[in-house]
Design a protein around this motif. Structure first.
Motif, PDB file in Angstrom:
ATOM      1  N   LEU A   1       0.836  -1.201   0.000  1.00 43.86           N
ATOM      2  CA  LEU A   1       0.000   0.000   0.000  1.00 43.86           C
ATOM      3  C   LEU A   1       0.870   1.250   0.000  1.00 43.86           C
ATOM      4  CD1 LEU A   1      -2.426  -1.267   2.769  1.00 43.86           C
ATOM      5  CD2 LEU A   1      -2.939  -1.130   0.340  1.00 43.86           C
ATOM      6  N   SER A   2       0.343   2.306  -0.595  1.00 42.53           N
ATOM      7  CA  SER A   2       1.111   3.547  -0.656  1.00 42.53           C
ATOM      8  C   SER A   2       0.165   4.739  -0.671  1.00 42.53           C
ATOM      9  CB  SER A   2       1.955   3.522  -1.932  1.00 42.53           C
ATOM     10  OG  SER A   2       2.517   4.770  -2.183  1.00 42.53           O
ATOM     11  N   GLN A   3       0.626   5.844  -0.114  1.00 40.22           N
ATOM     12  CA  GLN A   3      -0.167   7.080  -0.193  1.00 40.22           C
ATOM     13  C   GLN A   3       0.662   8.156  -0.868  1.00 40.22           C
ATOM     14  OE1 GLN A   3      -2.240   8.349   3.249  1.00 40.22           O
ATOM     15  NE2 GLN A   3      -2.902  10.251   2.327  1.00 40.22           N
TER      16      GLN A   3
ATOM     17  N   SER B   1       4.320   7.692  -1.443  1.00 42.46           N
ATOM     18  CA  SER B   1       5.282   7.740  -0.336  1.00 42.46           C
ATOM     19  C   SER B   1       6.174   6.505  -0.280  1.00 42.46           C
ATOM     20  CB  SER B   1       4.545   7.904   0.991  1.00 42.46           C
ATOM     21  OG  SER B   1       3.693   6.801   1.214  1.00 42.46           O
ATOM     22  N   ARG B   2       5.715   5.371  -0.773  1.00 40.87           N
ATOM     23  CA  ARG B   2       6.524   4.146  -0.689  1.00 40.87           C
ATOM     24  C   ARG B   2       6.926   3.644  -2.076  1.00 40.87           C
ATOM     25  NH1 ARG B   2       4.100  -0.351   1.623  1.00 40.87           N
ATOM     26  NH2 ARG B   2       6.010  -0.982   2.656  1.00 40.87           N
TER      27      ARG B   2
END
Lengths: 281, 76
Positions: free
Chosen positions: A89-91, A94-95
């Motif tokens: 998962l990423s927002q 960010s990752r």
């Protein structure tokens, strides 16, 4: 594969794993209460490797995998009797750098790219002025002979499961899992029916104090192009608002353009959260 | 503390972080929020928040989060 019997055993395993490795890469940020729920249900297993530890959550027809492996090490190569799914998962990206680097070692271990989804969100608090489903919409749908309910799935359960099995593309995730979802307390369903048949369903869940998540909109092919998807969504959003929910979100596969359009027409917007799934068959 | 607040507001602009005292126990933050917050804290404060730190009492208030960050920085 060994079963984990308690949260303390889980913690001890991870603590020991941390001691014997130089930094850990992981994809699990479940709070203890979340993990405890799976452990109590007897669904959590593990395997240890030189590189670290893999935690398998049994989701019936597949395993959801959480990894805790040494930073930068290769991913353990293994086989399994069921498909195994890893989700990153990423927002707002960010990752992204980590996910890109991690993808190579997952592929080397046999994981294939499965799908990328984006989260779409809409504010439904009392301050939002419009109704999502207007009185005219309701009249038009009723005039066409449809009835709808937010709690009538018991009447239609076999039909709904059959419709979902035929309609949803979950790859290796079977319709039986969807049937199980229906039996879980947290899951809620809006059903539109006409002539004794299920025409459209919307499965959703209350996931926070004032937050809900939409899971699946499924329309019976015999009832396509009648605007029932938008109607079931609008009906549910109005219902949730009346219940005090302020945010509603859903995950949409990046290639599901019709669903993106339908949600955007109702006011949903991408909120920067994304999910990439990898599957080992 | 200000940098931490910017991160939190970036993750959930709709939440009143200053006044909410049970962010986890009251399910104000969901698991995705936690994932994002932990990743951002790790990167921006050069710390490593571990599984054993993922307890509600470490994330229920901004004061508790700041305490966790400073504790891990001192340990690091």
């Amino acid at each position: 594969m060994k079963k984990i019997e308690s949260l303390s055993e889980y913690r001890a395993l991870l603590g020991e794993n941390k001691k014997t490795h130089n930094g850990i890469d992981k994809n699990c940020f479940l709070l203890p209460s979340g993990m405890e729920k799976f452990i109590s249900a007897g669904k959590v297993y593990y395997r240890s490797y030189d590189q670290g530890i893999l935690i398998f959550i049994d989701e019936n027809s597949y395993y959801n995998l959480y990894y805790y492996i040494e930073k930068g090490s290769c991913f353990p190569v293994f086989s399994c009797e069921k498909p195994v799914l890893i989700e990153e998962l990423s927002q707002n990206g960010s990752r992204d750098a980590y996910i890109a680097a991690n993808e190579a070692r997952l592929k080397a271990a046999g994981f294939g790219f499965y799908r990328k989804s984006f989260q779409y969100e809409i504010g439904i608090g009392a301050e939002e002025p419009q109704r999502f489903c207007t009185a005219e919409d309701e009249q038009a749908v009723k005039a066409s002979g449809f009835r709808y309910d937010t709690a009538c799935y018991a009447d239609f359960r076999p039909q709904i499961i059959s419709l979902w099995k035929e309609s949803l593309d979950f790859g290796d995730i079977s319709g039986d899992d969807l049937a199980l979802e229906l039996s879980q307390d947290e899951e809620l369903l809006t059903v539109i029916s006409g002539d004794g048949a299920v025409a459209c369903t919307y499965l959703y869940e209350i996931v926070g104090r004032d937050v809900s998540e939409g899971r699946h909109v499924v329309t019976n092919p015999s009832y396509y192009r009648k605007g029932l998807g938008s109607f079931v969504l609008g009906l549910t959003l109005d219902h949730l608002r009346a219940e005090g929910i302020k945010r509603h979100y859903t995950w949409i596969h990046e290639q599901n353009i019709p669903s993106v359009r339908m949600h955007e027409r109702l006011g949903f917007l991408q909120n920067g959260r994304s999910s990439i799934q990898y599957i080992l068959k | 503390m200000e940098e931490m607040m910017q991160i939190l507001k970036g993750v959930r602009p709709d939440v009143d972080f200053e006044n909410e005292k049970l962010l986890i126990d009251n399910k104000v933050l969901d698991s995705f929020d936690i994932i994002t917050i932990v990743s951002e804290f790790n990167e921006n404060f050069d710390i490593e928040i571990d599984v054993e730190d993922l307890e509600p009492y470490n994330f229920n208030t901004i004061e508790a989060m700041w305490e966790l960050i400073t504790k891990l920085q001192e340990e690091g």
